[in-house]
Motif scaffolding. Structure first.
Motif, PDB file in Angstrom:
ATOM      1  N   ARG A  46      -6.525   5.350  -6.113  1.00 13.92           N
ATOM      2  CA  ARG A  46      -5.886   6.644  -5.884  1.00 13.92           C
ATOM      3  C   ARG A  46      -4.617   6.887  -6.677  1.00 13.92           C
ATOM      4  NH1 ARG A  46      -5.324   4.952   0.156  1.00 13.92           N
ATOM      5  NH2 ARG A  46      -4.862   3.080  -1.026  1.00 13.92           N
ATOM      6  N   HIS A  65      -2.611  12.553  -1.018  1.00 12.97           N
ATOM      7  CA  HIS A  65      -2.327  11.370  -1.830  1.00 12.97           C
ATOM      8  C   HIS A  65      -3.478  10.359  -1.856  1.00 12.97           C
ATOM      9  CE1 HIS A  65      -1.774  10.158   2.249  1.00 12.97           C
ATOM     10  NE2 HIS A  65      -1.670   8.894   1.895  1.00 12.97           N
ATOM     11  N   ASP A  66      -4.585  10.687  -1.199  1.00 16.65           N
ATOM     12  CA  ASP A  66      -5.729   9.767  -1.183  1.00 16.65           C
ATOM     13  C   ASP A  66      -6.920  10.311  -1.968  1.00 16.65           C
ATOM     14  OD1 ASP A  66      -4.519   7.863   0.488  1.00 16.65           O
ATOM     15  OD2 ASP A  66      -5.164   8.910   2.303  1.00 16.65           O
ATOM     16  N   ARG A  74       2.687  12.775  11.574  1.00 16.70           N
ATOM     17  CA  ARG A  74       1.331  12.674  11.049  1.00 16.70           C
ATOM     18  C   ARG A  74       0.935  11.246  11.402  1.00 16.70           C
ATOM     19  NH1 ARG A  74      -1.112   8.932   7.309  1.00 16.70           N
ATOM     20  NH2 ARG A  74      -2.725  10.001   6.132  1.00 16.70           N
ATOM     21  N   HIS A 106      -1.921  -0.492  11.945  1.00 18.66           N
ATOM     22  CA  HIS A 106      -1.605  -1.801  11.369  1.00 18.66           C
ATOM     23  C   HIS A 106      -0.130  -1.849  11.007  1.00 18.66           C
ATOM     24  CE1 HIS A 106      -3.189   0.998   8.263  1.00 18.66           C
ATOM     25  NE2 HIS A 106      -2.061   0.680   7.655  1.00 18.66           N
ATOM     26  N   GLU A 142      -4.686  11.860  11.378  1.00 21.24           N
ATOM     27  CA  GLU A 142      -5.519  11.561  10.227  1.00 21.24           C
ATOM     28  C   GLU A 142      -6.753  10.854  10.782  1.00 21.24           C
ATOM     29  OE1 GLU A 142      -6.080   9.028   6.230  1.00 21.24           O
ATOM     30  OE2 GLU A 142      -5.485   8.172   8.136  1.00 21.24           O
ATOM     31  N   ASP A 181      -1.375   8.023  11.056  1.00 21.74           N
ATOM     32  CA  ASP A 181      -2.277   7.372  10.109  1.00 21.74           C
ATOM     33  C   ASP A 181      -3.453   6.709  10.838  1.00 21.74           C
ATOM     34  OD1 ASP A 181      -2.520   6.548   7.254  1.00 21.74           O
ATOM     35  OD2 ASP A 181      -2.404   4.530   8.083  1.00 21.74           O
ATOM     36  N   ASP A 221       0.869  -1.186   0.000  1.00 21.30           N
ATOM     37  CA  ASP A 221       0.000   0.000   0.000  1.00 21.30           C
ATOM     38  C   ASP A 221       0.905   1.236   0.000  1.00 21.30           C
ATOM     39  OD1 ASP A 221      -2.170   1.732   0.134  1.00 21.30           O
ATOM     40  OD2 ASP A 221      -2.374   1.544   2.318  1.00 21.30           O
TER      41      ASP A 221
HETATM   42  C1  NOJ Z   1      -4.551   6.513   5.207  1.00 18.36           C
HETATM   43  C2  NOJ Z   1      -3.450   6.790   4.231  1.00 18.36           C
HETATM   44  O1  NOJ Z   1      -3.449   8.167   3.926  1.00 18.36           O
HETATM   45  C3  NOJ Z   1      -3.703   5.924   3.046  1.00 18.36           C
HETATM   46  O2  NOJ Z   1      -2.881   6.242   1.953  1.00 18.36           O
HETATM   47  C4  NOJ Z   1      -3.536   4.488   3.458  1.00 18.36           C
HETATM   48  O3  NOJ Z   1      -3.871   3.641   2.378  1.00 18.36           O
HETATM   49  C5  NOJ Z   1      -4.440   4.146   4.644  1.00 18.36           C
HETATM   50  N1  NOJ Z   1      -4.434   5.153   5.658  1.00 18.36           N
HETATM   51  C6  NOJ Z   1      -4.002   2.859   5.284  1.00 18.36           C
HETATM   52  O4  NOJ Z   1      -2.775   3.042   5.930  1.00 18.36           O
END
Ligand code: NOJ
Length: 567
Positions: free
Chosen positions: A436, A347-348, A216, A114, A286, A218, A71
């Motif tokens: 994305r 980036h999402d 930051r 995770h 986030e 996550d 990811d």
């Molecule tokens: C949020 C992140 O910004 C995203 O890119 C990621 O796929 C998910 N969390 C899982 O870590």
């Protein structure tokens, strides 16, 4: 005399993070020094001067830690090691030192919800028996059904498909299931296990001791799950989450047993205690929580310093909607002593230069991306609106986040062929949700220098740049009056000059209509005309205009923002 009443006070001594402009670097796509097609730390270090010229205060790096990159690095297998595709820990030290000499602060991305399935903790869990201490680092459960063949509950992965995968035990037989709210390569950690918090104390200290300015964090709203892992009641007929903003807090906690559970705040407070052992550091959550009063719980005085404002990012491009979110943000964050943050791209999400050119009824859900068969966005309108929206945002008090490439007006690469797509969402939904990748394509630095427009010297690129990226190359914009790059530089310069990040803010009713908004901040009047007819501006020095060529003296056109110093 303009009509207004201040919602904030002027606070020039505010801590740096309350007013900082923070630029997100997505390391794979910023600059590639070794030419393998994936950006790296040396590439970033070489280009730090250009970020200093832009006028930003800090950089947030998306993860560059050791990772199988399932990811794009949000699947970490070693939290203390830089992944070799990005360089070495020494390369990071060099980067950090150079950033410090340029006065740029550095924020790194921590992923506590995770790990990667390749992390030593998960590998140990797989090798150990059900019920063991090793398994207790994660959420392992027996399945339902006669032979445990059904997942333990109905939770769905954010990327599509079930949030559980079944493992094969050491004896070769199908065994327990483990929870992964994202990809199956990203098992969720069990924050009820005190060892996890101990591990993360050390990880935070490791990076703080190196000298980073903050984190930051996550999926900051998902770390703690509801006891007993009960079924969720939030899914629609396509097994997608519905918004929870209309539910009371208690209803939301029950409906979505993996988001916003009260226990998450204890974990945050522990992070905060570590951060407070050091001077002047900060962390941003986030936390995808809505509405704003709920999100404000993440930034109470002993929790995060900041949280991203996704309601703002996903707002309709509409005066009334934006006014409500800005007011709610300032008021609700203010109630707990926090400053607001603002963001339009990351980036999402679909880059805002493209997103704002999509009709509201065609706008994909966050995270889904534009499908190549969707109606084509109006890219000229999108860019014009993006410039107006950015100038509206950067005049607000608080901290703003920018995403690499938006200073070039870069559009979404939405027509990428399926064979290039790497977002797990694409694979997990058989291409139904495109994902994305379109906002993650490497940056164009020098038009035609190579096939990758100067991203590196070899032309290789982990995602190919579309043909239209050439005209957005940085070198074609540098020093060019009216270019998006020069607009951003000007905005950041004037923002600093008038200390707008720490400013006293008030709406100004005189220019407020169904299609326009206006506010004053530290003596700067900002007016945005969202898609309305021409507006006559008051007298004053024109500090910034987002449409250089179009401004007939004293007239503000549609999809345009101006900053004026009142005379
Ligand atoms: C949020 C992140 O910004 C995203 O890119 C990621 O796929 C998910 N969390 C899982 O870590």
């Amino acid at each position: 005399m303009l009509n207004h009443e201040f919602l904030t006070v002027n606070n020039p001594s505010a801590e740096w993070w309350r007013k900082a402009v923070i630029y997100q670097v997505y390391p794979r796509s910023f600059a590639d020094a070794d030419g393998d097609g994936i950006g790296d730390l040396k590439g970033i270090t070489e280009k730090l001067g250009s970020l200093s010229d832009l006028g930003i205060d800090a950089i947030w790096f998306s993860p560059f830690f050791k990772s199988p990159q399932k990811d794009a690095g949000y699947d970490i297998s070693d939290y203390r090691l830089i992944d070799p595709i990005f360089g070495t820990n020494e390369d990071f030290d060099v980067l950090l030192a150079k950033a410090k000499t340029l006065g740029i602060r550095i924020i790194v991305d921590i992923v506590p919800n995770h790990t990667s399935d390749q992390h030593a903790w998960f590998q140990a869990a797989l090798a150990s028996a059900p019920g063991s201490a090793e398994r207790d680092y994660y959420h392992f459960r027996d399945g339902k059904g006669e032979n445990g063949e059904l997942p333990p509950n109905n939770w769905q992965s954010i990327f599509g498909g079930p949030a559980w995968s079944r493992i094969t035990e050491a004896n070769g037989e199908l065994g327990q299931w483990y929870l992964h709210l994202f990809d199956s390569s990203q098992p969720d950690l069990n924050w009820e296990n005190p060892k996890i918090a101990d591990e993360f104390d050390d990880i935070l200290r490791f990076w703080l001791d190196k000298g980073v300015d903050g984190f930051r964090v996550d999926v900051a709203h998902g770390m703690v799950k509801r006891a007993g892992l009960p079924d969720a009641t939030i899914y629609d007929e396509n097994l997608r989450e519905r918004p929870i903003s209309n539910l009371t807090m208690a209803e939301a906690e029950e409906a979505v047993p993996y988001w916003g559970q009260p226990g998450v705040h204890d974990a945050i407070r522990r992070f905060r205690r570590i951060i407070d052992e050091y001077d002047d550091r900060a962390m941003c959550a986030e936390a995808s929580m809505s509405p704003l009063p709920r999100l404000a719980m993440w930034v109470r005085p002993d929790e995060y310093h900041q949280s991203f404002n996704f309601d703002y990012m996903h707002s309709k491009y509409e005066a009334a909607a934006i006014k409500k979110i800005v007011t709610d943000s300032i008021v609700e964050y203010g109630k707990v002593g926090a400053s607001s943050t603002w963001v339009l791209s990351n980036h999402d999400g679909i880059r805002h230069a493209t997103r704002l050119g999509i009709a509201p009824e065609n706008t994909p859900r966050p995270g889904d991306g534009i499908h190549p068969s969707d109606p084509a966005p109006d890219e000229a309108l999108g860019l014009r609106r993006a410039r107006a929206a950015t100038a509206f945002m950067l005049g607000l008090p608080g901290s703003s986040y920018l995403y690499q490439g938006e200073e070039l007006g870069l559009p979404e690469a939405w027509q990428l062929e399926g064979k290039y797509r790497q977002d797990p969402t694409y694979a997990r939904t058989n291409g139904d949700r495109i994902g994305r990748d379109g906002c993650r394509v490497p940056l164009p630095w020098v038009a035609d220098a190579t096939e990758s427009n100067g991203f590196n010297s070899t032309g290789k690129s982990w995602l190919p740049q579309p043909a239209n990226y050439r005209v957005f190359a940085r070198n074609l914009q540098e020093g060019v009056v009216g270019s998006t790059l020069e607009l951003y530089k000007r905005l950041l310069k004037v923002r600093k000059q008038f200390d707008l990040g720490a400013g006293a803010f008030s709406w100004v009713d005189d220019y407020d209509s169904e299609t326009s908004l206006s506010y004053i901040n530290n003596g700067v009047l900002v007016i945005t005309n969202f898609s309305g007819g021409p507006i006559a501006m008051p007298a004053g020095e024109l500090l910034v205009t987002t449409q250089h060529d179009l401004t007939v003296e004293g007239i503000l056109e549609h999809d345009q923002t101006v900053w004026l110093k009142l005379s």
